[in-house]
Design a protein around this motif. Structure first.
Motif, PDB file in Angstrom:
ATOM      1  N   ASP A 367     -23.513  19.802 -16.267  1.00  0.00           N
ATOM      2  CA  ASP A 367     -22.299  19.592 -15.555  1.00  0.00           C
ATOM      3  C   ASP A 367     -22.920  19.287 -14.121  1.00  0.00           C
ATOM      4  O   ASP A 367     -21.922  19.114 -13.441  1.00  0.00           O
ATOM      5  N   GLY A 368     -23.930  19.617 -13.578  1.00  0.00           N
ATOM      6  CA  GLY A 368     -24.565  19.654 -12.208  1.00  0.00           C
ATOM      7  C   GLY A 368     -25.962  19.385 -12.373  1.00  0.00           C
ATOM      8  O   GLY A 368     -26.672  19.667 -12.833  1.00  0.00           O
ATOM      9  N   SER A 369     -26.139  18.801 -10.761  1.00  0.00           N
ATOM     10  CA  SER A 369     -27.595  18.703 -10.483  1.00  0.00           C
ATOM     11  C   SER A 369     -27.743  18.507  -8.934  1.00  0.00           C
ATOM     12  O   SER A 369     -26.902  18.092  -8.314  1.00  0.00           O
ATOM     13  N   LEU A 370     -28.943  19.091  -8.517  1.00  0.00           N
ATOM     14  CA  LEU A 370     -29.079  18.938  -7.187  1.00  0.00           C
ATOM     15  C   LEU A 370     -30.491  18.100  -6.951  1.00  0.00           C
ATOM     16  O   LEU A 370     -31.575  18.382  -7.717  1.00  0.00           O
ATOM     17  N   VAL A 371     -30.367  16.943  -6.493  1.00  0.00           N
ATOM     18  CA  VAL A 371     -31.489  15.934  -6.103  1.00  0.00           C
ATOM     19  C   VAL A 371     -31.817  16.348  -4.451  1.00  0.00           C
ATOM     20  O   VAL A 371     -30.983  16.286  -3.628  1.00  0.00           O
ATOM     21  N   PHE A 372     -33.114  16.187  -4.109  1.00  0.00           N
ATOM     22  CA  PHE A 372     -33.566  16.660  -2.823  1.00  0.00           C
ATOM     23  C   PHE A 372     -33.271  15.222  -1.942  1.00  0.00           C
ATOM     24  O   PHE A 372     -33.260  15.453  -0.440  1.00  0.00           O
ATOM     25  N   HIS A 373     -33.035  14.075  -2.392  1.00  0.00           N
ATOM     26  CA  HIS A 373     -32.710  12.967  -1.610  1.00  0.00           C
ATOM     27  C   HIS A 373     -32.156  11.964  -2.406  1.00  0.00           C
ATOM     28  O   HIS A 373     -32.346  12.084  -3.670  1.00  0.00           O
ATOM     29  N   HIS A 374     -31.740  10.929  -1.729  1.00  0.00           N
ATOM     30  CA  HIS A 374     -31.129   9.651  -2.806  1.00  0.00           C
ATOM     31  C   HIS A 374     -31.583   8.336  -2.068  1.00  0.00           C
ATOM     32  O   HIS A 374     -31.164   8.291  -0.974  1.00  0.00           O
ATOM     33  N   ASP A 375     -32.254   7.630  -2.767  1.00  0.00           N
ATOM     34  CA  ASP A 375     -32.445   6.168  -2.227  1.00  0.00           C
ATOM     35  C   ASP A 375     -31.522   5.335  -3.078  1.00  0.00           C
ATOM     36  O   ASP A 375     -31.441   5.167  -4.253  1.00  0.00           O
ATOM     37  N   PRO A 376     -30.550   4.896  -2.256  1.00  0.00           N
ATOM     38  CA  PRO A 376     -29.699   3.681  -2.664  1.00  0.00           C
ATOM     39  C   PRO A 376     -30.314   2.661  -3.505  1.00  0.00           C
ATOM     40  O   PRO A 376     -29.737   2.068  -4.109  1.00  0.00           O
ATOM     41  N   VAL A 377     -31.389   2.189  -3.081  1.00  0.00           N
ATOM     42  CA  VAL A 377     -32.269   1.230  -3.819  1.00  0.00           C
ATOM     43  C   VAL A 377     -33.825   1.270  -3.643  1.00  0.00           C
ATOM     44  O   VAL A 377     -34.211   2.111  -2.746  1.00  0.00           O
ATOM     45  N   TYR A 378     -34.478   0.804  -4.738  1.00  0.00           N
ATOM     46  CA  TYR A 378     -36.114   1.085  -4.464  1.00  0.00           C
ATOM     47  C   TYR A 378     -36.629  -0.304  -4.087  1.00  0.00           C
ATOM     48  O   TYR A 378     -35.814  -1.331  -4.084  1.00  0.00           O
ATOM     49  N   ASP A 379     -38.001  -0.439  -4.009  1.00  0.00           N
ATOM     50  CA  ASP A 379     -38.492  -1.354  -3.147  1.00  0.00           C
ATOM     51  C   ASP A 379     -38.366  -2.825  -4.014  1.00  0.00           C
ATOM     52  O   ASP A 379     -38.365  -3.868  -3.211  1.00  0.00           O
ATOM     53  N   SER A 380     -38.466  -2.655  -5.157  1.00  0.00           N
ATOM     54  CA  SER A 380     -38.340  -4.042  -5.961  1.00  0.00           C
ATOM     55  C   SER A 380     -36.768  -4.682  -5.748  1.00  0.00           C
ATOM     56  O   SER A 380     -36.725  -6.094  -5.932  1.00  0.00           O
ATOM     57  N   GLN A 381     -35.973  -3.779  -5.395  1.00  0.00           N
ATOM     58  CA  GLN A 381     -34.499  -4.289  -5.693  1.00  0.00           C
ATOM     59  C   GLN A 381     -34.148  -4.685  -6.887  1.00  0.00           C
ATOM     60  O   GLN A 381     -32.954  -5.365  -6.919  1.00  0.00           O
TER      61      GLN A 381
END
Length: 512
Positions: A367-381
């Motif tokens: 039901d829940g998760s903690l991620v330490f950061h978020h990249d909206p996109v990766y380098d390859s796109q």
């Protein structure tokens, strides 16, 4: 999005990808806001990062920095030396990273040794007059003591403030010693998340170590990873492929042949995105553009794309069928044993996406998760690498999906609102707080533990092990007290301080 290897300074994740470290909501909403696989990348992103709404709290309790990631990457290249051009405090991580290095070598059946890291020990006087002489002397010391094939130089906040000509000194000493002397610009204050440190190391390696005139090896696959157990060698051997593990525990020779491989893969796009994209851009080494190899959906797609790129489709299909059949009986047992259990994942972002997929393969509620950061996109796109969309589309939404940079004070509220039976965690600093709430943690020190088909079984067995000791954590919770005032413990929203700060609330609550 073109990677610029002409400059020795890597673009930060914020500049390049739009990385954020504070967000709260549903996983599906974050995937829509990122507009990666769900939007037109060319029109919404272009050559620069996506922009997401990001919360900003009034303080931070602590994290790690880009220089520490360089320490555990460049510092773990076996026949190289890393020089930390910094005060001695920045070298404190050498103790734990040396332990990790030695354990990693043992795990891979490699000769166990200490890492080779030197700190220039900048003092107050150096902050006034500069530390160039100390850096030059340290480079000579590294050469005389170890005769390495490469010397890396990690910058620090202090050297960024001083303005030492690290690039000039590196160039001068490279001519003198006739080996690559590589500046890695990783000042902690330049990026709000430590993952930029991965990119800084990879940037230096591709610029100055990788062979510029490669001789292609059609059966060699680059595997960008940390120091986990050797899962990839037997897996890829089923496709008659050889593994080139980088960066941790690699030799300089392993790094040199990165440009000669038939493909590049990784266990986590947070770690592998930059180098994989750079190798494809500069040397035509294809990056495998598929979901990460976690759970059936991800592993199937990952193997099929690797097989397509390396012309081994029939071998891959035979292997996939055998593995599905092999793990099916034990998986059915694990699903029955774990029925009704609730898990929580607290790790780096792309890795968390994969772990949640595996938990749901096991029938565990998340039901829940903690991620330490978020990249909206990766380098390859490439949208096929959108690990968050892959999770939501194949395994369902996560109602309480939080981005927070390892903030202890928030973790209590994050766990309280979902009340899990256990947590999965890689950075163990948060685990003691969970224990004091009666929640056991499975510390995933081996990042490959949950990868591939066998990884589903491995993780299920580990969860059963920690649940068997839950009574210990419940006893601990009954006899310990959390270091927060009742006002904070009563809050329903773990991000209330960030929201009040944004609204300009002048009245400071008493929360410590």
């Amino acid at each position: 999005m073109k990677i610029n290897l002409k400059t020795p300074v890597v673009e930060s994740r914020e500049q390049r990808l739009g990385t954020i470290i504070a967000w709260d909501g549903k996983a599906a909403d974050l995937s829509k806001e990122s507009a990666y696989a769900r939007g037109n990348c060319e029109n919404t992103c272009g050559d620069k990062a996506r922009r997401l709404c990001e919360m900003e709290g009034p303080f931070t309790q602590g994290s790690v920095c880009s220089e520490q990631m360089v320490e555990c990457q460049a510092g773990h290249v076996r026949n190289a030396v890393l020089i930390q051009h910094s005060p001695i405090g920045c070298g404190a991580g050498q103790v734990i990273y040396n332990s990790i290095y030695r354990n990693g070598l043992a795990l891979r059946n490699l000769p166990v040794e200490n890492q080779h890291v030197i700190c220039t020990n900048l003092l107050e006087e150096d902050m006034v007059y500069g530390g160039a002489a100390k850096l030059e002397q340290s480079i000579r010391d590294a050469w005389e003591r170890n005769h390495p094939k490469v010397i890396f130089i990690a910058t620090s906040c202090a050297t960024g403030i001083i303005g030492d000509d690290v690039d000039g000194i590196a160039s001068q000493m490279e001519v003198e010693l006739k080996i690559p002397v590589i500046p890695l610009h990783c000042e902690g204050f330049k990026s709000k998340h430590w993952s930029t440190g991965f990119d800084a190391t990879q940037h230096g390696i591709v610029r100055q170590i990788v062979r510029k005139q490669p001789k292609k090896q059609e059966d060699l696959v680059n595997v960008i990873n940390l120091w986990g157990s050797d899962i990839f060698t037997p897996m890829l051997a089923e496709l008659d492929l050889r593994v080139n593990y980088v960066i941790d525990l690699a030799t300089v020779e392993d790094l040199e042949q990165l440009s000669e491989a038939a493909a590049t893969v990784g266990f986590c796009y947070t770690l592998s995105s930059y180098m994989a994209a750079a190798l494809e851009q500069e040397f035509g080494v294809p990056e495998i553009k598929a979901p990460q190899p976690y759970g059936f959906a991800g592993t199937d797609a990952w193997l099929r794309e690797l097989a397509r790129v390396t012309n081994r489709v029939e071998k891959a299909e035979a292997y996939i069928a055998r593995e599905h059949a092999r793990i099916a009986p034990r998986l059915a047992e694990l699903r029955e044993l774990l029925k009704g259990k609730k898990g929580y994942v607290a790790t780096g972002s792309a890795y968390a996406h994969g772990l949640i997929a595996v938990l749901r393969e096991l029938g565990v509620e998340v039901d829940g998760s903690l991620v330490f950061h978020h990249d909206p996109v990766y380098d390859s796109q490439d949208p096929r690498q959108d690990s968050l969309v892959h999770l939501v589309d194949n395994y369902g939404d996560v109602p309480f999906f939080s981005v927070s940079n390892r903030q202890q004070h928030q973790f209590y509220g994050l766990l309280k609102r979902v009340n899990p039976d256990f947590i999965l965690i890689r950075h163990n600093g948060l685990a003691p707080l969970a224990s004091r709430m009666g929640i056991p943690a499975a510390p995933l020190g081996d990042e490959h533990h949950s990868l591939g088909y066998q990884g589903i079984i491995n993780l299920g067995e580990s969860i059963l092990d920690i649940l068997a000791h839950k009574k210990f954590h419940q006893d601990l919770a009954a006899h310990t007290k959390l270091p927060y005032k009742q006002w904070w413990l009563d809050q329903k929203d773990p991000f209330v301080l960030a929201k009040e700060s944004k609204l300009g609330n002048k009245e400071e609550p008493s929360y410590v």
